[in-house]
Design a protein around this motif. Structure first.
Motif, PDB file in Angstrom:
ATOM      1  N   VAL A  88       0.829  -1.201   0.000  1.00 35.21           N
ATOM      2  CA  VAL A  88       0.000   0.000   0.000  1.00 35.21           C
ATOM      3  C   VAL A  88       0.872   1.263   0.000  1.00 35.21           C
ATOM      4  CG1 VAL A  88      -1.731   1.312   1.279  1.00 35.21           C
ATOM      5  CG2 VAL A  88      -1.873  -1.167   1.215  1.00 35.21           C
ATOM      6  N   TYR A  89       1.950   1.227   0.815  1.00 40.20           N
ATOM      7  CA  TYR A  89       2.849   2.391   0.864  1.00 40.20           C
ATOM      8  C   TYR A  89       3.432   2.667  -0.520  1.00 40.20           C
ATOM      9  CZ  TYR A  89       6.814   5.394   1.925  1.00 40.20           C
ATOM     10  OH  TYR A  89       7.712   6.432   1.927  1.00 40.20           O
ATOM     11  N   LYS A  90       3.908   1.619  -1.181  1.00 39.91           N
ATOM     12  CA  LYS A  90       4.541   1.799  -2.491  1.00 39.91           C
ATOM     13  C   LYS A  90       3.529   2.302  -3.520  1.00 39.91           C
ATOM     14  CE  LYS A  90       7.530  -0.474  -5.848  1.00 39.91           C
ATOM     15  NZ  LYS A  90       8.217  -1.731  -6.237  1.00 39.91           N
ATOM     16  N   LYS A  91       2.300   1.797  -3.444  1.00 40.93           N
ATOM     17  CA  LYS A  91       1.250   2.234  -4.377  1.00 40.93           C
ATOM     18  C   LYS A  91       1.015   3.738  -4.227  1.00 40.93           C
ATOM     19  CE  LYS A  91      -3.677   1.490  -5.356  1.00 40.93           C
ATOM     20  NZ  LYS A  91      -4.138   2.831  -4.928  1.00 40.93           N
ATOM     21  N   ASN A  92       0.889   4.200  -2.999  1.00 45.47           N
ATOM     22  CA  ASN A  92       0.665   5.633  -2.763  1.00 45.47           C
ATOM     23  C   ASN A  92       1.895   6.463  -3.123  1.00 45.47           C
ATOM     24  OD1 ASN A  92      -2.039   5.554  -1.821  1.00 45.47           O
ATOM     25  ND2 ASN A  92      -1.326   4.768   0.154  1.00 45.47           N
ATOM     26  N   LEU A  93       3.070   5.905  -2.887  1.00 44.07           N
ATOM     27  CA  LEU A  93       4.307   6.596  -3.266  1.00 44.07           C
ATOM     28  C   LEU A  93       4.362   6.814  -4.775  1.00 44.07           C
ATOM     29  CD1 LEU A  93       7.143   7.684  -2.599  1.00 44.07           C
ATOM     30  CD2 LEU A  93       7.983   5.330  -2.699  1.00 44.07           C
ATOM     31  N   ASN A  94       4.045   5.747  -5.529  1.00 43.16           N
ATOM     32  CA  ASN A  94       4.033   5.854  -6.996  1.00 43.16           C
ATOM     33  C   ASN A  94       2.972   6.845  -7.466  1.00 43.16           C
ATOM     34  OD1 ASN A  94       6.090   3.976  -7.246  1.00 43.16           O
ATOM     35  ND2 ASN A  94       4.706   2.242  -7.526  1.00 43.16           N
ATOM     36  N   GLU A  95       1.837   6.869  -6.771  1.00 46.92           N
ATOM     37  CA  GLU A  95       0.757   7.805  -7.130  1.00 46.92           C
ATOM     38  C   GLU A  95       1.205   9.248  -6.922  1.00 46.92           C
ATOM     39  OE1 GLU A  95      -3.144   8.889  -8.390  1.00 46.92           O
ATOM     40  OE2 GLU A  95      -2.019   6.993  -8.529  1.00 46.92           O
ATOM     41  N   ARG A  96       1.886   9.504  -5.800  1.00 43.36           N
ATOM     42  CA  ARG A  96       2.392  10.859  -5.538  1.00 43.36           C
ATOM     43  C   ARG A  96       3.407  11.273  -6.607  1.00 43.36           C
ATOM     44  NH1 ARG A  96       6.777  13.348  -2.708  1.00 43.36           N
ATOM     45  NH2 ARG A  96       6.163  15.269  -1.606  1.00 43.36           N
ATOM     46  N   ASN A  97       4.319  10.362  -6.930  1.00 48.30           N
ATOM     47  CA  ASN A  97       5.327  10.661  -7.957  1.00 48.30           C
ATOM     48  C   ASN A  97       4.666  10.974  -9.302  1.00 48.30           C
ATOM     49  OD1 ASN A  97       7.416  10.264  -6.145  1.00 48.30           O
ATOM     50  ND2 ASN A  97       7.833   8.163  -6.795  1.00 48.30           N
ATOM     51  N   LYS A  98       3.611  10.214  -9.625  1.00 44.98           N
ATOM     52  CA  LYS A  98       2.920  10.407 -10.908  1.00 44.98           C
ATOM     53  C   LYS A  98       2.230  11.780 -10.960  1.00 44.98           C
ATOM     54  CE  LYS A  98      -0.526   8.211 -13.933  1.00 44.98           C
ATOM     55  NZ  LYS A  98      -1.336   9.427 -14.125  1.00 44.98           N
ATOM     56  N   ILE A  99       1.570  12.157  -9.867  1.00 43.68           N
ATOM     57  CA  ILE A  99       0.891  13.458  -9.824  1.00 43.68           C
ATOM     58  C   ILE A  99       1.908  14.591  -9.985  1.00 43.68           C
ATOM     59  CG2 ILE A  99      -0.453  15.049  -8.387  1.00 43.68           C
ATOM     60  CD1 ILE A  99      -1.665  12.535  -7.045  1.00 43.68           C
ATOM     61  N   LEU A 100       3.009  14.505  -9.252  1.00 40.17           N
ATOM     62  CA  LEU A 100       4.047  15.544  -9.332  1.00 40.17           C
ATOM     63  C   LEU A 100       4.667  15.594 -10.729  1.00 40.17           C
ATOM     64  CD1 LEU A 100       5.830  15.102  -5.879  1.00 40.17           C
ATOM     65  CD2 LEU A 100       4.371  16.998  -6.587  1.00 40.17           C
ATOM     66  N   LYS A 101       4.826  14.426 -11.348  1.00 37.38           N
ATOM     67  CA  LYS A 101       5.384  14.375 -12.701  1.00 37.38           C
ATOM     68  C   LYS A 101       4.433  15.036 -13.702  1.00 37.38           C
ATOM     69  CE  LYS A 101       7.134  11.195 -16.224  1.00 37.38           C
ATOM     70  NZ  LYS A 101       7.358   9.771 -16.600  1.00 37.38           N
ATOM     71  N   ASP A 102       3.131  14.741 -13.553  1.00 43.00           N
ATOM     72  CA  ASP A 102       2.131  15.339 -14.459  1.00 43.00           C
ATOM     73  C   ASP A 102       2.139  16.865 -14.346  1.00 43.00           C
ATOM     74  OD1 ASP A 102       1.390  12.849 -15.291  1.00 43.00           O
ATOM     75  OD2 ASP A 102      -0.391  12.714 -14.015  1.00 43.00           O
ATOM     76  N   ILE A 103       2.248  17.356 -13.114  1.00 47.23           N
ATOM     77  CA  ILE A 103       2.253  18.809 -12.899  1.00 47.23           C
ATOM     78  C   ILE A 103       3.544  19.426 -13.450  1.00 47.23           C
ATOM     79  CG2 ILE A 103       2.305  20.632 -11.143  1.00 47.23           C
ATOM     80  CD1 ILE A 103       0.546  18.815  -9.390  1.00 47.23           C
ATOM     81  N   SER A 104       4.677  18.777 -13.189  1.00 48.59           N
ATOM     82  CA  SER A 104       5.962  19.345 -13.597  1.00 48.59           C
ATOM     83  C   SER A 104       6.171  19.290 -15.105  1.00 48.59           C
ATOM     84  CB  SER A 104       7.117  18.625 -12.889  1.00 48.59           C
ATOM     85  OG  SER A 104       7.129  17.244 -13.214  1.00 48.59           O
ATOM     86  N   THR A 105       5.452  18.380 -15.790  1.00 44.34           N
ATOM     87  CA  THR A 105       5.548  18.312 -17.255  1.00 44.34           C
ATOM     88  C   THR A 105       5.099  19.631 -17.881  1.00 44.34           C
ATOM     89  OG1 THR A 105       5.154  15.925 -17.255  1.00 44.34           O
ATOM     90  CG2 THR A 105       4.755  17.086 -19.321  1.00 44.34           C
ATOM     91  N   LYS A 106       4.113  20.239 -17.272  1.00 47.06           N
ATOM     92  CA  LYS A 106       3.576  21.504 -17.798  1.00 47.06           C
ATOM     93  C   LYS A 106       4.309  22.726 -17.238  1.00 47.06           C
ATOM     94  CE  LYS A 106      -1.025  19.444 -18.186  1.00 47.06           C
ATOM     95  NZ  LYS A 106      -2.417  19.466 -17.686  1.00 47.06           N
ATOM     96  N   ASN A 107       4.786  22.610 -16.003  1.00 45.24           N
ATOM     97  CA  ASN A 107       5.347  23.789 -15.328  1.00 45.24           C
ATOM     98  C   ASN A 107       6.834  23.671 -14.972  1.00 45.24           C
ATOM     99  OD1 ASN A 107       2.708  25.259 -14.880  1.00 45.24           O
ATOM    100  ND2 ASN A 107       2.271  23.319 -13.878  1.00 45.24           N
ATOM    101  N   LEU A 108       7.490  22.624 -15.458  1.00 40.46           N
ATOM    102  CA  LEU A 108       8.890  22.307 -15.176  1.00 40.46           C
ATOM    103  C   LEU A 108       9.088  21.758 -13.760  1.00 40.46           C
ATOM    104  CD1 LEU A 108      10.772  25.283 -16.904  1.00 40.46           C
ATOM    105  CD2 LEU A 108      10.268  23.016 -17.831  1.00 40.46           C
TER     106      LEU A 108
END
Length: 224
Positions: A1-21
């Motif tokens: 569960v920890y790893k699943k949420n960790l990957n989810e956080r990384n994905k959200i931050l990656k999606d945001i940073s793709t547009k805003n660096l």
């Protein structure tokens, strides 16, 4: 569960940073709220992992350490959150942990990883007699410290009614006779099946005829 949420956080931050660096708070309110929920789950599960690890290291260090001719050792975990766990109450640590995840969103969006959590901890081993970390010891000392770790870990698992099989490849090749004899004696006291390999049968001459020992030669196995 920890790893699943960790990957989810990384994905959200990656999606945001793709547009805003990199992550910028307020650029996407919906994702900010989702990040907050994810980070709250990470803190709850992360603290459970931290506590289990601390319990494990405490149980390990309480084991009798009478391994003749081998160094007495102690283990501990070191990391940014462990420091708070040792000095603060749990509720305070939760708040600190959550705040640090929030404050590290920008740098984590750039790195593509998380700055705080159990995955950032290190296991340290102390050679008690010399009061030195294993990483500061000589290569020879590190080898016997590693063997001590393995033996003590087996004892801990045995206490929990788990009996791991030991696979010790070329373990005695670089040990002197005194250390090697102590290792053989210690292995006999364990309730574990131990497999040892070696290129020279003479390395095992002191135990080769013991009733507890089965000698398998590669030639015999090839014939089968």
């Amino acid at each position: 569960v920890y790893k699943k949420n960790l990957n989810e956080r990384n994905k959200i931050l990656k999606d945001i940073s793709t547009k805003n660096l990199f992550y910028v708070e307020g650029k996407n309110i919906e994702k900010d709220l989702w990040l907050k929920k994810i980070e709250e789950k990470l803190v709850i599960d992360g603290l459970k992992i931290f506590q289990e690890r601390i319990k494990f290291s405490n149980d390990f260090n309480l084991l009798p350490n009478n391994f003749k001719n081998f160094p007495r050792i102690k283990i501990f975990l070191t990391g940014k959150i462990e420091k708070f766990l040792l000095s603060q109450d749990l509720e305070s640590v939760k708040k600190i942990y959550l705040h640090k995840l929030y404050k590290s969103r920008k740098i984590d969006s750039i790195k593509g990883s998380i700055s705080y959590g159990p995955n950032k901890s290190d296991l340290k081993v102390i050679f008690l007699k010399k009061k030195k970390l294993a990483e500061k010891c000589s290569t020879g000392e590190q080898k016997i410290i590693l063997i001590s770790l393995i033996i003590q870990f087996c004892k801990l698992m045995n206490n929990k009614k788990n009996f791991p099989i030991l696979l010790l490849d070329e373990i005695v090749a670089h040990l002197d006779n005194k250390i090697k004899t102590s290792l053989f004696e210690e292995l006999k006291t364990l309730e574990n099946q131990a497999w040892m390999t070696g290129s020279d049968i003479n390395l095992f001459s002191s135990i080769i005829n013991d009733k507890e020992v089965i000698n398998l030669e590669i030639e015999d196995l090839l014939k089968q």
